[in-house]
Design an enzyme around this catalytic site. Structure first.
Site, PDB file in Angstrom:
ATOM      1  N   ASN A   1      -8.205  -9.766  -1.049  1.00 48.67           N
ATOM      2  CA  ASN A   1      -7.261  -9.031  -0.220  1.00 48.67           C
ATOM      3  C   ASN A   1      -7.313  -9.495   1.229  1.00 48.67           C
ATOM      4  O   ASN A   1      -8.386  -9.739   1.777  1.00 48.67           O
ATOM      5  CB  ASN A   1      -7.571  -7.535  -0.267  1.00 48.67           C
ATOM      6  CG  ASN A   1      -7.147  -6.893  -1.569  1.00 48.67           C
ATOM      7  OD1 ASN A   1      -6.783  -7.572  -2.525  1.00 48.67           O
ATOM      8  ND2 ASN A   1      -7.196  -5.580  -1.611  1.00 48.67           N
TER       9      ASN A   1
ATOM     10  N   HIS B   1     -12.475  -7.263  -1.843  1.00 44.94           N
ATOM     11  CA  HIS B   1     -11.816  -6.494  -0.793  1.00 44.94           C
ATOM     12  C   HIS B   1     -12.612  -6.610   0.491  1.00 44.94           C
ATOM     13  O   HIS B   1     -13.785  -6.989   0.483  1.00 44.94           O
ATOM     14  CB  HIS B   1     -11.723  -5.015  -1.191  1.00 44.94           C
ATOM     15  CG  HIS B   1     -10.826  -4.771  -2.353  1.00 44.94           C
ATOM     16  ND1 HIS B   1     -10.671  -3.538  -2.935  1.00 44.94           N
ATOM     17  CD2 HIS B   1     -10.029  -5.598  -3.076  1.00 44.94           C
ATOM     18  CE1 HIS B   1      -9.826  -3.610  -3.943  1.00 44.94           C
ATOM     19  NE2 HIS B   1      -9.430  -4.859  -4.051  1.00 44.94           N
TER      20      HIS B   1
ATOM     21  N   SER C   1       0.843  -1.192   0.000  1.00 41.33           N
ATOM     22  CA  SER C   1       0.000   0.000   0.000  1.00 41.33           C
ATOM     23  C   SER C   1       0.878   1.240   0.000  1.00 41.33           C
ATOM     24  O   SER C   1       2.101   1.166   0.157  1.00 41.33           O
ATOM     25  CB  SER C   1      -0.899  -0.002   1.237  1.00 41.33           C
ATOM     26  OG  SER C   1      -0.116   0.148   2.413  1.00 41.33           O
TER      27      SER C   1
ATOM     28  N   HIS D   1     -13.647  -2.589   4.963  1.00 44.17           N
ATOM     29  CA  HIS D   1     -12.289  -2.807   5.438  1.00 44.17           C
ATOM     30  C   HIS D   1     -12.272  -2.859   6.967  1.00 44.17           C
ATOM     31  O   HIS D   1     -13.108  -2.247   7.630  1.00 44.17           O
ATOM     32  CB  HIS D   1     -11.374  -1.668   4.983  1.00 44.17           C
ATOM     33  CG  HIS D   1     -11.005  -1.726   3.539  1.00 44.17           C
ATOM     34  ND1 HIS D   1     -11.046  -0.632   2.716  1.00 44.17           N
ATOM     35  CD2 HIS D   1     -10.595  -2.764   2.765  1.00 44.17           C
ATOM     36  CE1 HIS D   1     -10.665  -0.977   1.491  1.00 44.17           C
ATOM     37  NE2 HIS D   1     -10.388  -2.265   1.500  1.00 44.17           N
ATOM     38  N   GLY D   2     -11.292  -3.565   7.492  1.00 45.67           N
ATOM     39  CA  GLY D   2     -11.134  -3.609   8.937  1.00 45.67           C
ATOM     40  C   GLY D   2     -11.661  -4.897   9.528  1.00 45.67           C
ATOM     41  O   GLY D   2     -11.978  -5.851   8.818  1.00 45.67           O
TER      42      GLY D   2
ATOM     43  N   ASP E   1      -1.524  -1.862  -3.922  1.00 48.82           N
ATOM     44  CA  ASP E   1      -2.907  -1.828  -3.446  1.00 48.82           C
ATOM     45  C   ASP E   1      -3.522  -0.440  -3.661  1.00 48.82           C
ATOM     46  O   ASP E   1      -2.917   0.434  -4.277  1.00 48.82           O
ATOM     47  CB  ASP E   1      -2.921  -2.236  -1.973  1.00 48.82           C
ATOM     48  CG  ASP E   1      -4.279  -2.725  -1.498  1.00 48.82           C
ATOM     49  OD1 ASP E   1      -5.162  -2.932  -2.337  1.00 48.82           O
ATOM     50  OD2 ASP E   1      -4.438  -2.902  -0.276  1.00 48.82           O
ATOM     51  N   HIS E   2      -4.700  -0.229  -3.088  1.00 56.31           N
ATOM     52  CA  HIS E   2      -5.522   0.965  -3.281  1.00 56.31           C
ATOM     53  C   HIS E   2      -4.732   2.248  -3.554  1.00 56.31           C
ATOM     54  O   HIS E   2      -3.942   2.690  -2.724  1.00 56.31           O
ATOM     55  CB  HIS E   2      -6.385   1.208  -2.037  1.00 56.31           C
ATOM     56  CG  HIS E   2      -7.398   0.153  -1.793  1.00 56.31           C
ATOM     57  ND1 HIS E   2      -8.697   0.251  -2.229  1.00 56.31           N
ATOM     58  CD2 HIS E   2      -7.308  -1.035  -1.154  1.00 56.31           C
ATOM     59  CE1 HIS E   2      -9.368  -0.835  -1.870  1.00 56.31           C
ATOM     60  NE2 HIS E   2      -8.544  -1.633  -1.216  1.00 56.31           N
TER      61      HIS E   2
ATOM     62  N   GLU F   1      -8.920   2.053   5.860  1.00 57.56           N
ATOM     63  CA  GLU F   1      -7.678   1.296   5.687  1.00 57.56           C
ATOM     64  C   GLU F   1      -6.621   2.210   5.105  1.00 57.56           C
ATOM     65  O   GLU F   1      -6.836   2.891   4.099  1.00 57.56           O
ATOM     66  CB  GLU F   1      -7.888   0.086   4.776  1.00 57.56           C
ATOM     67  CG  GLU F   1      -6.616  -0.761   4.622  1.00 57.56           C
ATOM     68  CD  GLU F   1      -6.833  -2.003   3.768  1.00 57.56           C
ATOM     69  OE1 GLU F   1      -6.572  -3.109   4.265  1.00 57.56           O
ATOM     70  OE2 GLU F   1      -7.264  -1.855   2.617  1.00 57.56           O
TER      71      GLU F   1
END
Length: 401
Positions: A285, A263, A62, A224-225, A107-108, A180
């Site tokens: 992911n 994701h 990332s 996310h998380g 990544d993102h 994230e």
């Protein structure tokens, strides 16, 4: 169908080999775990897990992870690029020794982080010019916070730059909730957490005109998380609707014509994961769970050996006994790696990638830092020039007679 070993080499894979790998995953109903790494230690843990699981794997970095790899004590422009490239070079140096296919991915990348993306692409272009393949296997653009038209238009422009090097593009349409790596979507409109078939088709229609090496992260309630299973409403069956819509629009014989990715998988049930995979997800992911696993290995070691970690000398075995074999970083970092590797193997099992690739034993490992393109030596070029010049002179004489 041929085994993956017959189709794809071990080590970092790019270009046609990457396309073959993902086609194999889609056709055989499994997905590849993509694990965020922030150091050579975490990357090695992922590689170890993939070898033990006999699975292909993706190592991804990332923006924040790249900056961490360079060193948090260095505050300079481009730290994220330098660290991401450094991690890629590490993985290229060691991946072949593990004997399994490895995808190097970023990544993102939100719109505000495009300078990071540009820097990695520049590194790809330099590597490609010298060695005939990009440094990274693939990159992700996450412009899901922007209007769809802008999101797609920017992806198109970058894909045009990436396609000649056969770099895979992953893009996101529809928003993954939660937070994230500095991207916070905790208060997003819930409706945006579910992508429509028409949105996915718009992406496919635009990118397929450029090439076929792309995948789509279509939101189906992902967050996310960390959260308990059931606390977030996931609808992976919606992915089947995207595939059916594309199949209809393409008049395709394929039931899953689109490469999809997942994701925000932390806390997902096994059934939710398998529903996603059955509907064409080829990559999932993993970050939150492996972060915890890395820490948990260290936590358990410290708890067990606490009495030996209170000073350099002196422990329950005696006041003069040294403790170096307990506080040596190679000891407790290794415990973290072992714990993380076990968790990655769990993901391989859930995604059905376990056993898909028998680690190569007969092929010696070597760093994949590039073999220069073959070019004629200066002597040969000079000789060729002299011959052509002589031939031209002779021809002129013949013509003038």
């Amino acid at each position: 169908m041929a085994s993956l070993n017959d189709l794809v080499p071990s080590g970092v894979v790019t270009g046609d080999d990457l396309l073959t790998l993902l086609e194999h995953a889609r056709a055989n109903g499994y997905a590849i775990p993509a694990v965020n790494c922030t150091s050579s230690s975490t990357a090695n843990a992922v590689l170890e897990a993939a070898r033990k699981a006999k699975s292909p794997v993706m190592i991804q970095v990332s923006n924040g992870g790249g900056a961490f790899v360079l060193g948090k004590g260095i505050k300079v422009p481009g730290a994220d690029v330098a660290g991401s490239v450094a991690l890629a070079m590490h993985v290229r140096s060691v991946a072949k020794y593990y004997g399994i296919p490895v995808v190097l991915h970023s990544d993102h990348c939100a719109k505000k982080l495009l300078p990071w993306f540009d820097g990695m692409l520049k590194a790809d272009e330099v590597f490609f010019a010298k060695y005939g393949e990009p440094l990274f296997s693939s990159h992700m653009l996450d412009l899901s916070e922007e209007p769809d038209e802008e999101n797609i238009a920017i992806c198109v422009e970058y894909f045009k730059r990436m396609a000649p090097m056969k770099i895979w593009l992953e893009m996101e349409i529809g928003i993954t909730g939660g937070e994230e790596d500095g991207v916070n979507n905790e208060n997003v409109d819930p409706e945006k957490l579910y992508t429509s078939p028409e949105q996915v088709w718009a992406v496919y229609e635009a990118l397929s005109k450029i090439g076929d090496m792309f995948s789509i992260a279509a939101a189906f309630g992902n967050v996310h998380g960390v959260y308990k299973p059931g606390n977030v409403k996931l609808s992976p069956e919606r992915l089947g609707g995207h595939q059916a819509y594309a199949k209809k629009m393409l008049n395709s014989s394929m039931d899953k014509p689109i490469f999809l990715v997942m994701h925000g998988g932390s806390g997902s049930t096994d059934d939710e994961i398998m529903t996603a995979v059955k509907n064409g997800v080829v990559k999932m992911n993993i970050d939150t769970d492996t972060q915890w696993a890395y820490w948990d290995g260290l936590r358990a070691f410290e708890k067990e050996k606490r009495a030996y970690l209170q000073g350099q000398i002196g422990n329950p075995d005696g006041p003069d006994k040294p403790n170096k074999k307990f506080y040596d970083p190679r000891v407790w970092i290794r415990k973290a790696e072992e714990s993380m590797a076990k968790r990655v193997m769990v993901s391989c099992e859930k995604l059905k990638s376990t056993g898909q690739y028998k680690p190569t034993e007969d092929e010696p490992g070597y760093p994949q830092l590039g073999n220069p393109k073959m070019t004629p030596s200066p002597v040969i070029l000079m000789a060729a020039g002299a011959i052509i010049g002589s031939a031209a002179t002779l021809l002129m004489k013949v013509v003038s007679k």
